[in-house]
Design an enzyme around this catalytic site. Structure first.
Site, PDB file in Angstrom:
ATOM      1  N   HIS A  56      27.990  42.467  33.981  1.00  0.00           N
ATOM      2  CA  HIS A  56      28.004  41.539  35.238  1.00  0.00           C
ATOM      3  C   HIS A  56      29.129  40.871  35.172  1.00  0.00           C
ATOM      4  CE1 HIS A  56      25.194  39.144  37.974  1.00  0.00           C
ATOM      5  NE2 HIS A  56      26.478  38.771  38.346  1.00  0.00           N
ATOM      6  N   ARG A  60      36.935  40.243  41.379  1.00  0.00           N
ATOM      7  CA  ARG A  60      37.359  39.908  42.765  1.00  0.00           C
ATOM      8  C   ARG A  60      38.531  40.507  43.269  1.00  0.00           C
ATOM      9  NH1 ARG A  60      32.999  36.520  43.035  1.00  0.00           N
ATOM     10  NH2 ARG A  60      33.472  34.654  41.954  1.00  0.00           N
ATOM     11  N   ASN A  90      30.912  42.412  45.573  1.00  0.00           N
ATOM     12  CA  ASN A  90      31.311  41.554  46.258  1.00  0.00           C
ATOM     13  C   ASN A  90      32.534  41.303  46.597  1.00  0.00           C
ATOM     14  OD1 ASN A  90      30.958  39.922  43.948  1.00  0.00           O
ATOM     15  ND2 ASN A  90      29.987  38.275  44.787  1.00  0.00           N
ATOM     16  N   ASP A 303      28.120  37.257  34.073  1.00  0.00           N
ATOM     17  CA  ASP A 303      28.227  36.668  35.329  1.00  0.00           C
ATOM     18  C   ASP A 303      29.518  36.002  35.553  1.00  0.00           C
ATOM     19  OD1 ASP A 303      27.938  36.366  37.870  1.00  0.00           O
ATOM     20  OD2 ASP A 303      26.157  34.725  37.892  1.00  0.00           O
TER      21      ASP A 303
END
Length: 428
Positions: A56, A60, A90, A303
């Site tokens: 995870h 970017r 994302n 994360d």
């Protein structure tokens, strides 16, 4: 030199041994191995682990290169002892097509500090309305097996069921960001005593737990695999424990910051502590540690969520959510799990290398430290203690909650298929 002899390392925390690397593989493990023709690394009792794997990570790129790039993110990963990371979808554009995941995959191959496996979006544009090109991403050069709309929950039960059915065909897994959006509108931190006192919008535990309960039942119904991202509450632990007792194919991860930090830190109004899911209570932290120890929670995942200075150095309500974590993860795990006696170093290897590699199907990673295996390795000075200084981070961003905090342990060397990516704490 193509040969490297790591002398006197505690393999998975055991008795000191020598490990000989020849090219890209481990040639031998034992005591008193000859050093003829080999570059010698004196381990002096440091702990040798298989290269860490992060399921995870937010790199970017493409789209937010002001926060991080594949190059800077993989350099940060190598600094933290990682040899493989899974890059979340994302980005801008979203990694919801074969073209975008292949771009991320090739950037990882070009830079070489660690392997990069893209995660594909579950839905087009992360909008939760229409399934993305799951099959095409799996069949692409990137070979995507993990799919997630992380940052957003797949809250539509029908869409989630269809995704689980689709990935079942090729043994994939859906990684869910468990957050019921209607229960978290305007949420700024954990809902509880501290949020009431500060007057900040609360993010209730049930918003996470209700989605996990639904999704494990859907996974059972479909006969598919579901993975729970950044599990953060004691109630979520109990739901996952119940699901596993029923034989449901569910795995779960916890972040280092949820193992150490609590919502009491939000009293400072420092946006560095703003994260999603939010920091919870001491009771939750205790439950998460115990669940990681007993195997209810399968893995630690960072994360890693880099943000530029201007997105975090502002008032709390306007600040972005997220923390960087690749370069401090192992130290936090040493403090919270090893030094508390909850895990030994073999357990750390299991939760930070073997199992994440297995869940994500990362070929060549999460392998035993034994002859014939790929030389993906991490050497850790566990006796080291020092204050965290983000000025020395390899990541492009500095939004760490640990600045100035003393943490134990330091990764001194990382090898990716026998090639040193970190030497004496410095990037190769």
């Amino acid at each position: 030199m193509s040969k490297i002899l790591i002398r006197g390392a505690k393999v998975l925390g055991g008795e000191p041994q020598d490990v000989l690397i020849d090219g890209a593989v481990i040639a031998a493990v034992g005591t008193g191995l000859p050093d003829e023709g080999a570059e010698v690394v004196e381990a002096d009792g440091k702990v040798l682990l298989p290269g860490l794997v992060d399921l995870h990570t937010h790199l970017r790129e493409p789209g937010r290169e002001d926060s991080e790039t594949v190059l800077t993110g993989t350099r940060a990963a190598a600094s933290g002892g990682y040899t493989a990371v899974f890059a979340m979808a994302n980005t801008f554009p979203v990694a919801d097509t074969a073209g975008v995941v292949e771009q991320v995959y090739r950037l990882g191959q070009e830079h070489g500090y660690c392997d990069v496996q893209p995660i594909g979006a579950v839905t087009v544009g992360l909008e939760g309305k229409k399934l993305a090109e799951l099959g095409a991403m799996h069949e692409s050069a990137a070979g995507v097996t993990v799919f997630s709309d992380d940052g957003k929950c797949v809250d539509d039960a029908v869409i989630m069921r269809r995704a689980l059915e689709y990935v079942k065909a090729f043994g994939g897994v859906v990684a869910q960001h468990a957050q019921e959006p209607r229960l978290t509108e305007g949420a700024q931190m954990n809902e509880g005593v501290v949020s009431a006192e500060l007057g900040l919008g609360g993010w209730p535990a049930v918003a996470e737990e209700s989605i996990i309960a639904r999704d494990v039942l859907l996974a059972e119904h479909v006969g598919s695999r579901v993975h729970i991202c950044h599990l953060s509450t004691a109630g979520s632990v109990e739901i996952v424990r119940w699901a596993k007792s029923r034989g449901i194919d569910v795995t779960a991860e916890v972040t280092p910051h949820h193992l150490l930090l609590t919502d009491e830190l939000v009293r400072t109004y420092d946006p560095v502590y703003k994260v999603n899911p939010p920091l919870r209570t001491e009771r939750d932290v205790t439950a998460l540690r115990e669940a990681l120890a007993d195997g209810t929670i399968d893995i630690v995942a960072t994360d890693h969520a880099p943000h530029p200075h201007e997105d975090k150095d502002c008032e709390w309500a306007a600040a972005a959510m997220g923390m960087v974590g690749l370069e401090t993860a192992l130290s936090v795990v040493q403090q919270t799990m090893v030094e508390t006696g909850l895990l030994d170093w073999a357990g750390v290897a299991d939760r930070m290398s073997f199992k994440p590699a297995r869940i994500g199907q990362a070929a060549g990673h999460g392998r035993p430290v034994s002859a014939g295996e790929p030389a993906n390795l991490t050497l850790v000075d566990t006796a080291y203690r020092g204050a965290v200084d983000p000025a020395g981070f390899a990541s492009r961003s500095r939004n760490t909650p640990y600045e100035g905090r003393e943490l134990p342990g330091r990764v001194t060397h990382t090898w990716l298929r026998g090639k040193a990516t970190l030497v004496d704490g410095k990037l190769a």
